[in-house]
Design a protein around this motif. Structure first.
Motif, short mmCIF file in Angstrom:
data_model
loop_
_atom_site.label_atom_id
_atom_site.label_comp_id
_atom_site.label_asym_id
_atom_site.label_seq_id
_atom_site.Cartn_x
_atom_site.Cartn_y
_atom_site.Cartn_z
N GLU A 41 36.81 37.83 28.81
CA GLU A 41 37.50 37.39 30.12
C GLU A 41 37.00 38.48 31.20
O GLU A 41 36.71 38.31 32.39
CB GLU A 41 38.93 37.41 29.89
CG GLU A 41 39.35 36.52 28.86
CD GLU A 41 40.93 36.40 28.85
OE1 GLU A 41 41.62 37.49 29.28
OE2 GLU A 41 41.68 35.43 28.28
N TRP A 45 34.97 37.75 34.56
CA TRP A 45 35.53 38.29 35.95
C TRP A 45 34.48 38.98 36.88
O TRP A 45 34.35 38.56 37.96
CB TRP A 45 36.92 38.99 35.77
CG TRP A 45 37.68 39.48 37.00
CD1 TRP A 45 38.45 38.63 37.82
CD2 TRP A 45 37.40 40.60 37.65
NE1 TRP A 45 38.90 39.53 38.81
CE2 TRP A 45 38.18 40.74 38.91
CE3 TRP A 45 36.38 41.63 37.58
CZ2 TRP A 45 38.04 41.66 39.69
CZ3 TRP A 45 36.36 43.02 38.53
CH2 TRP A 45 37.44 42.78 39.58
N LYS A 49 32.73 37.92 40.36
CA LYS A 49 32.97 38.72 41.69
C LYS A 49 31.55 39.13 42.35
O LYS A 49 31.40 39.13 43.19
CB LYS A 49 33.76 40.00 41.49
CG LYS A 49 35.24 39.89 41.15
CD LYS A 49 36.00 39.25 42.27
CE LYS A 49 37.51 39.24 41.93
NZ LYS A 49 38.19 38.55 43.07
#
Length: 213
Positions: A41, A45, A49
């Motif tokens: 995860e 992420w 980004k």
């Protein structure tokens, strides 16, 4: 498993009961083991980004992400060049190209080593030792301070100010020394003889400060 869930559910089940049964089913070990780990995860992420940042840069900067990468490379190169020309890196580089290494000898000892090397055909060593004889002779005459770590170029520039008539020959001799000793370029008999001539001319030359006085 989903089939079992559907067969167990009565036809007239209400909304709350269905939600509770679904939650109970999803909390089972089979579904929990299939859930992505925290590392996966976190990686997802970071990637999201980064992609969002690149999209923003691509639209805001002329030339897009390529221009940003090029700018970063140029900045890195400039920093490296500056560090090489000053600071610890420059000091280390200069110390690694010093004329003298190890125990100091007299100019006569360097000349003898040069002549012996030339006699056996080792012109690499002959060039090194002859240029060292030139610099050591200038130090013995107090035209150069005895300074450890001095490079061939520094010796040529400093001595050339006091001996302008051989300044060009000194610079040429320094280049030859660096080419052979640090550049790995094979020396020739002609190169060695040019340094022998430089040595003789330096020994005969009079400093401009003494002439002016």
């Amino acid at each position: 498993m989903v089939t079992r869930l559907l067969t167990d559910v009565p036809v007239d089940i209400d909304r709350d009961t269905a939600r509770l049964r679904a939650a109970g089913e999803l909390s089972g070990p089979a579904y929990q083991s299939a859930k992505p780990g925290w590392l996966s995860e976190a990686f997802t992420w970071v990637v999201e980004k980064l992609l969002r940042f690149l999209e923003t840069v691509d639209g805001a900067v002329p030339g897009g992400i390529f221009a940003v990468v090029l700018l970063v490379v140029v900045v890195i190169v400039l920093v490296v060049v500056i560090r090489l020309r000053s600071g610890p890196l420059a000091t280390a580089a200069k110390a690694g190209r010093a004329v003298f290494a190890g125990q100091r000898k007299t100019s006569g000892e360097h000349r003898k080593s040069a002549d012996d090397a030339a006699a056996r055909g080792d012109f690499d060593d002959a060039v090194r030792e002859r240029f060292r004889a030139v610099v050591r002779s200038l130090e013995e005459r107090a035209l150069l301070d005895e300074k450890s770590g001095r490079t061939a170029d520094e010796a040529a520039v400093e001595a050339g100010r006091l001996l302008p008539e051989v300044a060009d020959l000194l610079r040429a001799g320094a280049r030859l020394f660096d080419d052979v000793h640090y550049g790995g370029i094979p020396a020739t008999e002609a190169g060695y003889r040019s340094l022998s001539e430089l040595d003789d001319r330096c020994r005969r030359a009079r400093p401009v400060a003494l002439v002016a006085g």
